[in-house]
Scaffold this motif. Structure first.
Motif, PDB file in Angstrom:
ATOM      1  N   ILE A   1      37.310 -14.206  26.442  1.00 23.59           N
ATOM      2  CA  ILE A   1      37.066 -15.439  25.676  1.00 23.59           C
ATOM      3  C   ILE A   1      37.867 -15.405  24.367  1.00 23.59           C
ATOM      4  O   ILE A   1      38.292 -14.335  23.912  1.00 23.59           O
ATOM      5  N   GLY A   2      38.073 -16.561  23.783  1.00 22.64           N
ATOM      6  CA  GLY A   2      38.785 -16.631  22.501  1.00 22.64           C
ATOM      7  C   GLY A   2      37.803 -16.515  21.349  1.00 22.64           C
ATOM      8  O   GLY A   2      36.613 -16.814  21.507  1.00 22.64           O
ATOM      9  N   LEU A   3      38.328 -16.103  20.186  1.00 23.26           N
ATOM     10  CA  LEU A   3      37.460 -16.010  18.993  1.00 23.26           C
ATOM     11  C   LEU A   3      36.840 -17.369  18.655  1.00 23.26           C
ATOM     12  O   LEU A   3      35.744 -17.444  18.103  1.00 23.26           O
ATOM     13  N   ASP A   4      37.572 -18.439  19.012  1.00 26.38           N
ATOM     14  CA  ASP A   4      37.062 -19.787  18.715  1.00 26.38           C
ATOM     15  C   ASP A   4      35.865 -20.173  19.594  1.00 26.38           C
ATOM     16  O   ASP A   4      35.195 -21.166  19.334  1.00 26.38           O
ATOM     17  N   GLU A   5      35.602 -19.367  20.623  1.00 23.74           N
ATOM     18  CA  GLU A   5      34.450 -19.677  21.492  1.00 23.74           C
ATOM     19  C   GLU A   5      33.155 -19.011  20.998  1.00 23.74           C
ATOM     20  O   GLU A   5      32.088 -19.187  21.593  1.00 23.74           O
ATOM     21  N   ILE A   6      33.276 -18.235  19.937  1.00 22.97           N
ATOM     22  CA  ILE A   6      32.067 -17.588  19.386  1.00 22.97           C
ATOM     23  C   ILE A   6      31.279 -18.604  18.555  1.00 22.97           C
ATOM     24  O   ILE A   6      31.828 -19.271  17.676  1.00 22.97           O
ATOM     25  N   ASP A   7      29.992 -18.729  18.874  1.00 19.58           N
ATOM     26  CA  ASP A   7      29.158 -19.677  18.127  1.00 19.58           C
ATOM     27  C   ASP A   7      28.650 -19.054  16.834  1.00 19.58           C
ATOM     28  O   ASP A   7      28.524 -19.739  15.818  1.00 19.58           O
ATOM     29  N   TRP A   8      28.313 -17.752  16.891  1.00 22.26           N
ATOM     30  CA  TRP A   8      27.747 -17.101  15.705  1.00 22.26           C
ATOM     31  C   TRP A   8      28.264 -15.676  15.573  1.00 22.26           C
ATOM     32  O   TRP A   8      28.272 -14.908  16.548  1.00 22.26           O
ATOM     33  N   MET A   9      28.657 -15.344  14.359  1.00 24.94           N
ATOM     34  CA  MET A   9      29.050 -13.968  14.069  1.00 24.94           C
ATOM     35  C   MET A   9      27.907 -13.340  13.264  1.00 24.94           C
ATOM     36  O   MET A   9      27.452 -13.932  12.272  1.00 24.94           O
TER      37      MET A   9
ATOM     38  N   VAL B   1      28.911 -17.895  10.354  1.00 23.49           N
ATOM     39  CA  VAL B   1      28.649 -16.497  10.005  1.00 23.49           C
ATOM     40  C   VAL B   1      27.236 -16.374   9.421  1.00 23.49           C
ATOM     41  O   VAL B   1      26.883 -17.084   8.467  1.00 23.49           O
ATOM     42  N   ILE B   2      26.427 -15.498  10.003  1.00 27.23           N
ATOM     43  CA  ILE B   2      25.061 -15.298   9.509  1.00 27.23           C
ATOM     44  C   ILE B   2      25.103 -14.313   8.337  1.00 27.23           C
ATOM     45  O   ILE B   2      25.651 -13.210   8.460  1.00 27.23           O
ATOM     46  N   VAL B   3      24.514 -14.723   7.215  1.00 29.90           N
ATOM     47  CA  VAL B   3      24.523 -13.888   6.001  1.00 29.90           C
ATOM     48  C   VAL B   3      23.097 -13.689   5.493  1.00 29.90           C
ATOM     49  O   VAL B   3      22.381 -14.666   5.254  1.00 29.90           O
ATOM     50  N   THR B   4      22.699 -12.434   5.357  1.00 32.66           N
ATOM     51  CA  THR B   4      21.389 -12.122   4.761  1.00 32.66           C
ATOM     52  C   THR B   4      21.526 -11.078   3.647  1.00 32.66           C
ATOM     53  O   THR B   4      20.525 -10.668   3.063  1.00 32.66           O
ATOM     54  N   VAL B   5      22.784 -10.646   3.402  1.00 35.49           N
ATOM     55  CA  VAL B   5      22.983  -9.560   2.432  1.00 35.49           C
ATOM     56  C   VAL B   5      22.452  -9.945   1.042  1.00 35.49           C
ATOM     57  O   VAL B   5      21.999  -9.087   0.279  1.00 35.49           O
TER      58      VAL B   5
ATOM     59  N   VAL C   1      16.575 -13.490  11.832  1.00 38.20           N
ATOM     60  CA  VAL C   1      16.445 -14.607  10.883  1.00 38.20           C
ATOM     61  C   VAL C   1      17.080 -15.869  11.489  1.00 38.20           C
ATOM     62  O   VAL C   1      16.483 -16.954  11.500  1.00 38.20           O
ATOM     63  N   ALA C   2      18.283 -15.702  12.048  1.00 41.05           N
ATOM     64  CA  ALA C   2      19.020 -16.871  12.565  1.00 41.05           C
ATOM     65  C   ALA C   2      18.435 -17.406  13.865  1.00 41.05           C
ATOM     66  O   ALA C   2      18.581 -18.586  14.173  1.00 41.05           O
ATOM     67  N   ARG C   3      17.780 -16.560  14.640  1.00 34.33           N
ATOM     68  CA  ARG C   3      17.094 -17.043  15.855  1.00 34.33           C
ATOM     69  C   ARG C   3      15.855 -17.825  15.457  1.00 34.33           C
ATOM     70  O   ARG C   3      15.575 -18.884  15.987  1.00 34.33           O
ATOM     71  N   ARG C   4      15.126 -17.276  14.491  1.00 36.41           N
ATOM     72  CA  ARG C   4      13.869 -17.925  14.111  1.00 36.41           C
ATOM     73  C   ARG C   4      14.080 -19.236  13.350  1.00 36.41           C
ATOM     74  O   ARG C   4      13.251 -20.134  13.439  1.00 36.41           O
ATOM     75  N   ASP C   5      15.202 -19.330  12.591  1.00 34.98           N
ATOM     76  CA  ASP C   5      15.409 -20.609  11.871  1.00 34.98           C
ATOM     77  C   ASP C   5      16.151 -21.631  12.750  1.00 34.98           C
ATOM     78  O   ASP C   5      16.520 -22.708  12.289  1.00 34.98           O
ATOM     79  N   GLY C   6      16.380 -21.255  14.012  1.00 44.01           N
ATOM     80  CA  GLY C   6      16.904 -22.228  14.985  1.00 44.01           C
ATOM     81  C   GLY C   6      18.416 -22.300  15.063  1.00 44.01           C
ATOM     82  O   GLY C   6      18.957 -23.103  15.830  1.00 44.01           O
ATOM     83  N   ARG C   7      19.140 -21.487  14.271  1.00 42.20           N
ATOM     84  CA  ARG C   7      20.597 -21.556  14.368  1.00 42.20           C
ATOM     85  C   ARG C   7      21.073 -20.948  15.691  1.00 42.20           C
ATOM     86  O   ARG C   7      21.805 -21.564  16.444  1.00 42.20           O
ATOM     87  N   ILE C   8      20.666 -19.715  16.010  1.00 38.90           N
ATOM     88  CA  ILE C   8      21.069 -19.099  17.279  1.00 38.90           C
ATOM     89  C   ILE C   8      20.136 -19.610  18.378  1.00 38.90           C
ATOM     90  O   ILE C   8      18.924 -19.429  18.309  1.00 38.90           O
ATOM     91  N   LYS C   9      20.760 -20.281  19.361  1.00 41.18           N
ATOM     92  CA  LYS C   9      19.964 -20.928  20.429  1.00 41.18           C
ATOM     93  C   LYS C   9      20.404 -20.418  21.798  1.00 41.18           C
ATOM     94  O   LYS C   9      21.480 -19.834  21.943  1.00 41.18           O
ATOM     95  N   SER C  10      19.579 -20.732  22.781  1.00 41.16           N
ATOM     96  CA  SER C  10      19.886 -20.371  24.159  1.00 41.16           C
ATOM     97  C   SER C  10      21.250 -20.965  24.545  1.00 41.16           C
ATOM     98  O   SER C  10      21.546 -22.112  24.223  1.00 41.16           O
ATOM     99  N   GLY C  11      22.073 -20.152  25.194  1.00 39.27           N
ATOM    100  CA  GLY C  11      23.400 -20.603  25.626  1.00 39.27           C
ATOM    101  C   GLY C  11      24.505 -20.247  24.635  1.00 39.27           C
ATOM    102  O   GLY C  11      25.689 -20.281  24.976  1.00 39.27           O
ATOM    103  N   ASP C  12      24.139 -19.901  23.382  1.00 39.06           N
ATOM    104  CA  ASP C  12      25.147 -19.558  22.368  1.00 39.06           C
ATOM    105  C   ASP C  12      25.794 -18.207  22.667  1.00 39.06           C
ATOM    106  O   ASP C  12      25.173 -17.323  23.268  1.00 39.06           O
TER     107      ASP C  12
END
Ligand code: UT7
Length: 324
Positions: free
Chosen positions: A240-248, A272-276, A293-304
């Protein structure tokens, strides 16, 4: 060959929050100068969670594990593999994973620790993936947990402001549907000295240095170049290409490392998920905590498609690509 699919996640942070200003005031009483401005400008960190004395890695790991099991909707009895990534285990042995197994009341299956410092979680996830792909496990709990505050030299402002405590966990299940689609791990032991806690318990004493020591600039440079290379390689492996990544979800050590990396790869900041800023660097716990954190706040979803990346002492680094 079955895939390892993430079916749940959880995180736990000890309740005591120490802001940069509080830490600076505390260090000032020992004539050590730092400031919120310096820490935020150089690292992006605004606060960290610090475990009270007596709170151990297995305690944090157990809480994160319970949250992940609840999220996955399974009980501890269903687990046949527990891996804990940590560099701050409760004991020399038994492993932290065995302590967590006992705390959860789970019986049977394998339990062991993986030690790859801040790359620990991606190492542990890749190990669990290999067990599941090989048919040696069906339901695995993978935890990153640390009490790094216990190995910090609180008179060294170059390191003590950077780290925090916490734990994150995921539950993996064998599935016909894609889960972990590619992984690649690396180590370069010749760089062992740039980030180390080179102490040991031996002959009834602590020998060597019990505190974390770091050449910050060397770690910084190596982190950016190695993670950029690893990201490209893991994508190539998955076709896959880097552009196909939904979340880093990169290791959360320093916002400047994260920004350099995402810009080098051309990944926009909003992927990009940031919690630092809130968690500081929790070593092996940083990636699963940020992921949770990102799964619970709804950013990372099924299929991503999610790319997790770790880098740290050893020197170690690696990436895991996951289809949610
Ligand atoms: O999981 C991997 C773990 N580690 C990392 O990812 C760390 C990677 N490295 C870094 O994040 C950065 O190198 C640091 C944040 C550690 C340091 O930032 P830097 O821009 O590389 O600073 P520096 O080490 O070059 O230090 C610059 C100045 C020095 O003063 P002088 O010599 O210029 O007078 C340091 O003594 O900043 C001083 N300094 C501080 N000042 C205030 C170092 N630490 C502090 C501090 N507060 N906490």
């Amino acid at each position: 060959m079955p895939y390892a699919k993430i079916i749940g996640s959880g995180g736990y942070l000890p309740p005591r929050v120490v802001s940069n200003d509080q830490l600076a005031a505390d260090l000032a009483t020992r004539q050590i100068e730092t400031s919120d401005t310096w820490i935020v400008e150089r690292t992006g960190i605004r606060q960290r969670h610090i475990a009270d004395e007596g709170t151990t890695t297995s305690m944090l790991a157990t809480k994160a594990a319970q949250a992940a099991l609840e999220d996955a909707g399974i009980t501890a009895d269903e687990l046949d593999l527990i891996i804990v990534a940590t560099s701050t285990p409760d004991f020399v042995f038994p492993s932290t994973a065995c302590l967590v197994q006992a705390n959860l009341g789970s019986k049977g299956g394998a339990a062991f620790d993986v030690q790859a410092v801040c790359s620990g979680f991606v190492y542990a996830l890749t190990t669990a993936d290999a067990f599941i792909q090989a048919g040696r496990a069906k339901t695995a709990l993978v935890i990153g947990a640390e009490v790094f505050s216990g190995i910090l030299d609180w008179s060294d402002r170059g390191t003590c402001v950077l780290f925090g405590d916490g734990a994150g966990a995921v539950v993996l299940k064998a599935s016909d549907e894609p889960g972990i689609i590619a992984a690649q791990l690396n180590a370069d032991g010749s760089q062992m000295k740039i980030l180390a806690a080179a102490g040991n318990v031996s002959h009834g004493k602590v020998t060597g240095d019990p505190f974390l020591r770091m050449d910050g600039q060397a770690v910084f440079k190596l982190a950016v170049t190695s993670l950029a290379k690893s990201a490209k390689e893991v994508c190539e492996q998955a076709g896959i290409g880097l552009d196909e990544i939904d979340w880093m979800v990169p290791h959360q050590a320093n916002i400047r490392i994260i920004n350099f990396l995402s810009r080098k790869l051309g990944v926009p900041d909003d992927k990009v998920i940031v919690t630092v800023d809130r968690h500081a660097n929790t070593s092996a716990a940083s990636v699963p905590l940020a992921f949770d954190v990102a799964r619970r706040d709804g950013r990372i979803k099924s299929g991503d498609t999610v790319m997790m990346q770790g880098v740290g002492g050893g020197f170690t680094w690696g990436s895991v690509l996951v289809k949610m």
